[in-house]
Scaffold this motif. Sequence first.
Motif, short mmCIF file in Angstrom:
data_model
loop_
_atom_site.label_atom_id
_atom_site.label_comp_id
_atom_site.label_asym_id
_atom_site.label_seq_id
_atom_site.Cartn_x
_atom_site.Cartn_y
_atom_site.Cartn_z
N TYR A 91 57.64 52.65 95.24
CA TYR A 91 58.42 53.88 95.18
C TYR A 91 59.42 53.97 96.33
O TYR A 91 59.26 53.33 97.37
N ARG A 92 60.46 54.75 96.07
CA ARG A 92 61.46 55.06 97.11
C ARG A 92 61.02 56.34 97.81
O ARG A 92 60.67 57.33 97.15
N TYR A 93 61.03 56.33 99.12
CA TYR A 93 60.53 57.48 99.88
C TYR A 93 61.52 57.85 100.97
O TYR A 93 61.94 57.00 101.77
N LYS A 94 61.90 59.13 100.99
CA LYS A 94 62.79 59.66 102.02
C LYS A 94 62.09 60.79 102.76
O LYS A 94 61.40 61.60 102.14
N TYR A 106 62.77 54.59 102.92
CA TYR A 106 62.03 53.33 102.80
C TYR A 106 61.76 53.01 101.33
O TYR A 106 61.63 53.92 100.50
N ILE A 107 61.65 51.74 101.03
CA ILE A 107 61.07 51.29 99.77
C ILE A 107 59.63 50.90 100.09
O ILE A 107 59.39 50.06 100.97
N VAL A 108 58.68 51.52 99.42
CA VAL A 108 57.26 51.31 99.69
C VAL A 108 56.64 50.52 98.54
O VAL A 108 56.74 50.93 97.38
N ILE A 318 56.61 61.18 89.05
CA ILE A 318 57.61 60.15 88.82
C ILE A 318 58.79 60.38 89.75
O ILE A 318 59.37 59.44 90.30
N LYS A 319 59.11 61.64 89.97
CA LYS A 319 60.10 62.03 90.98
C LYS A 319 59.63 63.30 91.66
O LYS A 319 58.96 64.13 91.04
N LEU A 338 59.21 57.13 91.84
CA LEU A 338 58.37 56.02 91.41
C LEU A 338 59.24 54.97 90.71
O LEU A 338 59.94 55.28 89.75
N LEU A 339 59.18 53.72 91.20
CA LEU A 339 60.02 52.65 90.67
C LEU A 339 59.25 51.68 89.77
O LEU A 339 59.76 51.26 88.73
#
Length: 346
Positions: A91-94, A106-108, A318-319, A338-339
């Motif tokens: 997932y992408r996390y800001k 970050y990309i986690v 999901i977002k 969520l990626l």
Amino acid sequence: MKKLALLSLAIAVLMISGCLGGGGTSTIVPSSNGEDEQYTQTETPETSEIPTETQTQSETSQEKASWASPWDISSPITVDGRSYKIVAIKYRYKVRHPDSEKVFEYIVEKRKSQTEIMLYGGELNLESGNVEKVEIGKVKVYEYYTKLTPVSGEFGDPVEFYVWTSDPSSVDTYFAYPASMTLLLAPGVVATKVASGDKFYIFYNPPGIGNYDYMPYTEGSLDWFKNSKDVESLYLSFMVVTTFPFWGALEEDNLYSPHEESYSVLGFSYNYRVTPDSEVSISEHTYRTSKVEWTYSIPGGGNGKGSALISASLPIPIKLEGVFVSPQGDGWYLSMELLELGLEEA
């Protein structure tokens, strides 16, 4: 039950707010232009303007589904009539923590599996007084792997975090967390490794498999990791959102029926809206989704707002995007998307 859950939210938010500190009474909200780094200042909403209770529901919808297990990714899920375990997520996390004006991204990547590692321990040399590294042998363990790839943040290089344990139940709780120092102290931990560029730390713990003949043994330094403001922000912000008691209200709600609800109790006010959305495909599976939007305010000026795209089939959004602001005016901003999702038949 729902009002009780939202009252718990009030108390929890107030407790969290006390940990944030700071001053002022302004609300920080994401800008509408899509740039997460920009913020606008708005006045704190008056609680008297929030209605005491409203509710509308579609009478034609017969399908029902709730968000039964918010954030519990250790239990099996049902997708397309089959049972699966979640074994990997990306997932992408800001996040923007209260002491910063900048959003870090970050990309986690997370995964868990069973594997085999070489275990070492420490043995005290009585003559020299030094602890010497001793090879114990290969052991079967559960591996929990995390990779943090910075898009923006203080870490220049990706950070890789391994936790090897004999007791997965002690680690599963923190599997979704982007970073957690708690894992180093979890029962049953056999070894851990944290590395970024030329910096690393390795911890071997023979007692984790019941071997008390040897002492724990470490290599490298953990200071660069445990003293990182980014690591602290990633852990605390994720804890704030996953322990947000509002999610408990959705365990009783029908996500397939559009409705709005508002409550005002002892100066705590909450509003939320559920809107059935479309379908989203993630890693070869399709999920029916609903959009959830919320606002809240608490005595003293604390407030928050946010939205999430969730599926009754998944325990994680999901977002998600939201702000959580203390009565002192400080707050967390965070965003999650969520990626990818790795599933294994249960």
